[in-house]
Scaffold this motif. Structure first.
Motif, mmCIF file in Angstrom:
data_model
loop_
_atom_site.group_PDB
_atom_site.id
_atom_site.type_symbol
_atom_site.label_atom_id
_atom_site.label_comp_id
_atom_site.label_asym_id
_atom_site.label_seq_id
_atom_site.Cartn_x
_atom_site.Cartn_y
_atom_site.Cartn_z
ATOM 1 N N MET A 1 -25.240 22.723 -0.486
ATOM 2 C CA MET A 1 -24.059 22.394 -1.250
ATOM 3 C C MET A 1 -23.856 23.494 -2.285
ATOM 4 O O MET A 1 -24.795 23.878 -2.970
ATOM 5 N N ASN A 2 -22.633 23.989 -2.388
ATOM 6 C CA ASN A 2 -22.354 25.015 -3.389
ATOM 7 C C ASN A 2 -21.709 24.382 -4.627
ATOM 8 O O ASN A 2 -21.493 23.171 -4.686
ATOM 9 N N ARG A 3 -21.410 25.216 -5.612
ATOM 10 C CA ARG A 3 -20.879 24.720 -6.882
ATOM 11 C C ARG A 3 -19.570 23.957 -6.705
ATOM 12 O O ARG A 3 -19.371 22.885 -7.281
ATOM 13 N N ALA A 4 -18.660 24.488 -5.901
ATOM 14 C CA ALA A 4 -17.356 23.833 -5.697
ATOM 15 C C ALA A 4 -17.532 22.452 -5.079
ATOM 16 O O ALA A 4 -16.852 21.492 -5.482
ATOM 17 N N GLU A 5 -18.445 22.333 -4.120
ATOM 18 C CA GLU A 5 -18.698 21.033 -3.494
ATOM 19 C C GLU A 5 -19.329 20.060 -4.486
ATOM 20 O O GLU A 5 -19.006 18.866 -4.498
ATOM 21 N N LEU A 6 -20.225 20.564 -5.321
ATOM 22 C CA LEU A 6 -20.837 19.726 -6.353
ATOM 23 C C LEU A 6 -19.789 19.239 -7.340
ATOM 24 O O LEU A 6 -19.755 18.059 -7.706
ATOM 25 N N ASP A 22 -15.729 20.835 -13.777
ATOM 26 C CA ASP A 22 -16.285 22.185 -13.692
ATOM 27 C C ASP A 22 -16.669 22.696 -15.081
ATOM 28 O O ASP A 22 -17.723 23.315 -15.254
ATOM 29 N N TRP A 26 -20.396 23.689 -16.209
ATOM 30 C CA TRP A 26 -20.647 25.011 -16.799
ATOM 31 C C TRP A 26 -21.345 24.860 -18.156
ATOM 32 O O TRP A 26 -22.320 25.549 -18.440
#
Length: 100
Positions: A1-6, A22, A26
């Motif tokens: 899972m990448n950041r966008a999916e998370l 987001d 961050w």
């Protein structure tokens, strides 16, 4: 899972916008990195502990090249400080339940 999916998954769980989620993610990452870099630790009960650990210095030694069998000199490494994450019991139990 990448950041966008998370971010998408967290956004759905919290019913917040992806932009707000987001930004919160961050801020969490930046905060943890700064705190650990300063030598403190972040404890999230049930999830885990983010902390820094000191890795011992290692003296120079003679190693072996696995392809040729030749002896090679492995240089000494200095003492270093590295980040570490230790998962909490609830986190470990949840992973074990899914894979055990």
């Amino acid at each position: 899972m990448n950041r966008a999916e998370l971010v998408e998954r967290m956004s759905a769980l919290t019913e917040q916008s992806k932009a707000a989620t987001d930004l919160a993610l961050w801020a969490f990452i930046e905060s943890v990195q700064e705190i650990v870099a300063d030598g403190d630790k972040v404890t999230l009960v049930g999830f885990g502990v983010f902390e820094s650990r000191t890795q011992s210095a290692r003296p120079a030694r003679i190693g072996r090249n696995p392809q040729t069998g030749e002896d090679i000199e492995v240089p000494a490494t200095p003492e270093t400080v590295l980040p570490r994450f230790r998962p909490g019991r609830k986190f470990k139990d949840q992973v074990r339940a899914k894979h055990g």
